[in-house]
Design an enzyme around this catalytic site. Sequence first.
Site, PDB file in Angstrom:
ATOM      1  N   ILE A 130       8.151   7.739  16.771  1.00  0.00           N
ATOM      2  CA  ILE A 130       7.565   8.293  15.416  1.00  0.00           C
ATOM      3  C   ILE A 130       6.408   9.053  15.727  1.00  0.00           C
ATOM      4  O   ILE A 130       6.412  10.293  15.490  1.00  0.00           O
ATOM      5  CB  ILE A 130       7.563   7.365  14.295  1.00  0.00           C
ATOM      6  CG1 ILE A 130       8.513   6.519  14.197  1.00  0.00           C
ATOM      7  CG2 ILE A 130       7.312   7.903  13.075  1.00  0.00           C
ATOM      8  CD1 ILE A 130       9.993   7.159  14.039  1.00  0.00           C
ATOM      9  N   VAL A 176      13.246  13.178   8.920  1.00  0.00           N
ATOM     10  CA  VAL A 176      12.974  12.320   7.971  1.00  0.00           C
ATOM     11  C   VAL A 176      11.718  12.048   8.059  1.00  0.00           C
ATOM     12  O   VAL A 176      10.596  11.835   8.823  1.00  0.00           O
ATOM     13  CB  VAL A 176      13.557  11.032   8.497  1.00  0.00           C
ATOM     14  CG1 VAL A 176      13.245   9.872   7.455  1.00  0.00           C
ATOM     15  CG2 VAL A 176      15.248  11.155   8.649  1.00  0.00           C
ATOM     16  N   CYS A 215      -5.193  13.572  12.382  1.00  0.00           N
ATOM     17  CA  CYS A 215      -4.654  11.988  12.152  1.00  0.00           C
ATOM     18  C   CYS A 215      -4.832  11.538  13.529  1.00  0.00           C
ATOM     19  O   CYS A 215      -4.211  12.062  14.576  1.00  0.00           O
ATOM     20  CB  CYS A 215      -3.410  12.097  11.646  1.00  0.00           C
ATOM     21  SG  CYS A 215      -2.782  10.369  11.423  1.00  0.00           S
ATOM     22  N   ASP A 238       4.827   1.105  11.882  1.00  0.00           N
ATOM     23  CA  ASP A 238       3.752   0.335  11.247  1.00  0.00           C
ATOM     24  C   ASP A 238       3.681  -1.089  11.765  1.00  0.00           C
ATOM     25  O   ASP A 238       2.674  -1.571  11.352  1.00  0.00           O
ATOM     26  CB  ASP A 238       3.737   0.426   9.730  1.00  0.00           C
ATOM     27  CG  ASP A 238       3.100   1.731   9.255  1.00  0.00           C
ATOM     28  OD1 ASP A 238       2.751   2.546   9.858  1.00  0.00           O
ATOM     29  OD2 ASP A 238       3.333   2.143   8.156  1.00  0.00           O
ATOM     30  N   ARG A 251      -4.792  11.327   4.156  1.00  0.00           N
ATOM     31  CA  ARG A 251      -3.622  12.205   4.134  1.00  0.00           C
ATOM     32  C   ARG A 251      -2.572  12.076   2.976  1.00  0.00           C
ATOM     33  O   ARG A 251      -2.084  13.226   2.358  1.00  0.00           O
ATOM     34  CB  ARG A 251      -2.822  11.874   5.602  1.00  0.00           C
ATOM     35  CG  ARG A 251      -3.268  12.490   6.712  1.00  0.00           C
ATOM     36  CD  ARG A 251      -2.364  12.160   7.843  1.00  0.00           C
ATOM     37  NE  ARG A 251      -1.328  13.342   7.605  1.00  0.00           N
ATOM     38  CZ  ARG A 251      -1.193  14.607   7.797  1.00  0.00           C
ATOM     39  NH1 ARG A 251      -2.128  15.115   8.329  1.00  0.00           N
ATOM     40  NH2 ARG A 251      -0.193  15.319   7.817  1.00  0.00           N
ATOM     41  N   ARG A 276      -8.560  -0.599   4.694  1.00  0.00           N
ATOM     42  CA  ARG A 276      -7.534   0.385   4.156  1.00  0.00           C
ATOM     43  C   ARG A 276      -6.149  -0.110   3.691  1.00  0.00           C
ATOM     44  O   ARG A 276      -5.520   0.225   2.790  1.00  0.00           O
ATOM     45  CB  ARG A 276      -7.091   1.442   5.265  1.00  0.00           C
ATOM     46  CG  ARG A 276      -8.582   2.512   5.545  1.00  0.00           C
ATOM     47  CD  ARG A 276      -8.048   3.669   6.406  1.00  0.00           C
ATOM     48  NE  ARG A 276      -6.989   4.259   5.856  1.00  0.00           N
ATOM     49  CZ  ARG A 276      -6.073   4.504   6.790  1.00  0.00           C
ATOM     50  NH1 ARG A 276      -5.971   4.137   7.841  1.00  0.00           N
ATOM     51  NH2 ARG A 276      -4.851   5.066   6.355  1.00  0.00           N
ATOM     52  N   LYS A 318       0.861  -1.113   0.030  1.00  0.00           N
ATOM     53  CA  LYS A 318      -0.088   0.065   0.104  1.00  0.00           C
ATOM     54  C   LYS A 318       0.855   1.234   0.110  1.00  0.00           C
ATOM     55  O   LYS A 318       0.615   2.239  -0.744  1.00  0.00           O
ATOM     56  CB  LYS A 318      -0.948  -0.077   1.181  1.00  0.00           C
ATOM     57  CG  LYS A 318      -1.736   1.224   1.336  1.00  0.00           C
ATOM     58  CD  LYS A 318      -2.622   1.300   2.702  1.00  0.00           C
ATOM     59  CE  LYS A 318      -1.817   1.686   3.784  1.00  0.00           C
ATOM     60  NZ  LYS A 318      -1.896   3.089   3.934  1.00  0.00           N
ATOM     61  N   ASN A 319       1.891   1.189   0.633  1.00  0.00           N
ATOM     62  CA  ASN A 319       2.701   2.277   0.898  1.00  0.00           C
ATOM     63  C   ASN A 319       3.640   2.683  -0.228  1.00  0.00           C
ATOM     64  O   ASN A 319       4.323   3.823  -0.246  1.00  0.00           O
ATOM     65  CB  ASN A 319       3.644   2.388   2.221  1.00  0.00           C
ATOM     66  CG  ASN A 319       2.788   2.438   3.515  1.00  0.00           C
ATOM     67  OD1 ASN A 319       1.663   2.869   3.522  1.00  0.00           O
ATOM     68  ND2 ASN A 319       3.447   1.956   4.525  1.00  0.00           N
ATOM     69  N   ARG A 376       0.902  15.145  11.829  1.00  0.00           N
ATOM     70  CA  ARG A 376       1.775  15.083  10.827  1.00  0.00           C
ATOM     71  C   ARG A 376       1.765  16.641   9.928  1.00  0.00           C
ATOM     72  O   ARG A 376       0.990  16.578   8.988  1.00  0.00           O
ATOM     73  CB  ARG A 376       1.308  13.891  10.133  1.00  0.00           C
ATOM     74  CG  ARG A 376       1.801  12.551  10.842  1.00  0.00           C
ATOM     75  CD  ARG A 376       1.728  11.377  10.035  1.00  0.00           C
ATOM     76  NE  ARG A 376       0.383  10.542   9.776  1.00  0.00           N
ATOM     77  CZ  ARG A 376       0.101   9.618   9.231  1.00  0.00           C
ATOM     78  NH1 ARG A 376       0.877   9.105   8.494  1.00  0.00           N
ATOM     79  NH2 ARG A 376      -0.923   8.963   9.543  1.00  0.00           N
ATOM     80  N   PRO A 377       2.418  17.393  10.352  1.00  0.00           N
ATOM     81  CA  PRO A 377       2.418  18.663   9.681  1.00  0.00           C
ATOM     82  C   PRO A 377       3.011  18.623   8.417  1.00  0.00           C
ATOM     83  O   PRO A 377       3.942  17.684   8.143  1.00  0.00           O
ATOM     84  CB  PRO A 377       3.176  19.731  10.654  1.00  0.00           C
ATOM     85  CG  PRO A 377       3.843  18.581  11.377  1.00  0.00           C
ATOM     86  CD  PRO A 377       3.320  17.522  11.617  1.00  0.00           C
TER      87      PRO A 377
END
Length: 429
Positions: A338, A172, A126, A316, A102, A408, A22-23, A131-132
């Site tokens: 994170i 990062v 989120c 994740d 997002r 998702r 997915k990512n 998560r700007p």
Amino acid sequence: MDRIRIRGGNELNGTIPISGAKNATLPLMIASLLTDDILTLENVPHLADVELLTRILGNHGVDISVAGKRLGQESGFGRTVHFNARNIVDTTAPYDLVSKMRASFWVIGPLLARMHEAKVSLPGGCAIGTRPVDIFIDGLRALGADLDIESGYVVARAKGGLVGDRFRLPKVSVGATHVLMMAATLARGETVLENAAREPEVADLARCLTAMGAKIEGAGTSTIRIDGVRALSGARHRVLPDRIETGTYAMAVAMTGGDVILTGTSADLLPTAVETLGRAGVSLTPVDGGIRVYRNGGGIAPVDVATDPYPGFPTDLQAQFMALMTKSVGTASITETIFENRFMHVQELARLGAKISLAGQVARVEGVEKLKGAPVMATDLRASVSLVIAGLAAEGDTLVNRVYHLDRGFERLEEKLGNCGAEIERISG
């Protein structure tokens, strides 16, 4: 709203096919905006996020088909999807679509690079933390774009096109690395991205962009160099296997016992997770076409772990690993570095009998002999599958609510687990 019911206690034995990542799929789909030729992606998973992004791209004018059909007409594993963005009819990504995912904000990079303008809604909140988009905006400004925030939208313009420059990401960010790399492919001159994300999905996007005619060096390292070109062509690219799905099913096998072959994937995609599972007493052995997973005797050993950007332990997989540690013989410490709010699954695991204490961003997990089934509520994508893993090992029935989170990111989860002996079913309505 669908729910999933699990009757725990069965070992997993058999074969589980690993879907396309997915990512990786989402930025690859967005890369289709960079060319007026056809981009063909193989091994595309059938997921809710993929379907939502097709709507967003369709809103921009991208024509999308599967094996000659419209997208909704086929739902098999490993689909081949064709993207034709010859006629971009709208450079606005509206709030009602962007607010649902997002990653859809990422269209700002390709639209700005190719069309020299974009109006994209700010993505909003989120569940797992803030998560700007500051890094995205600062990076695009470094490439010569003018950006303003107007009524909840980022309005971006690059009269005459983007211009290459050197930009160091202050932290990062996989998303910002994707966006700036895509934008830089059509910028004039050289762009150097420092402190870039090193995830396999970044390297996969770079391979696809290179096949389209981009000039990229260093993807997969912390410094990426992109020589801008005038235009990109079409290409055919196969999405890499989903390393998070790979790790998730490996932990499910470790939790329940049994012996499973994960096909279409590689241990090389998640080296730290493989090493961590090894210390917990789980064997992941490369075999022809995949990975064999089994517990190498005895119980589950407690292992301390901290999440970190790649090649560190993936955030994740943090919730799934916590579920595994609830059955360890001892106490494990899990540190989340994170996202500041990614322990919402703790209270739901506690409903199954887990013993977990929190101190800031550190969870202390004391293994228990038995988990017992109960109704639980999914709070986000990875948290939801951690409850499935726990439910597979719990006594009695576990009922997981809000499984739209699972849809998702996990393709046909009940089918894959059911084929290996799990008692699991979806209850509609």
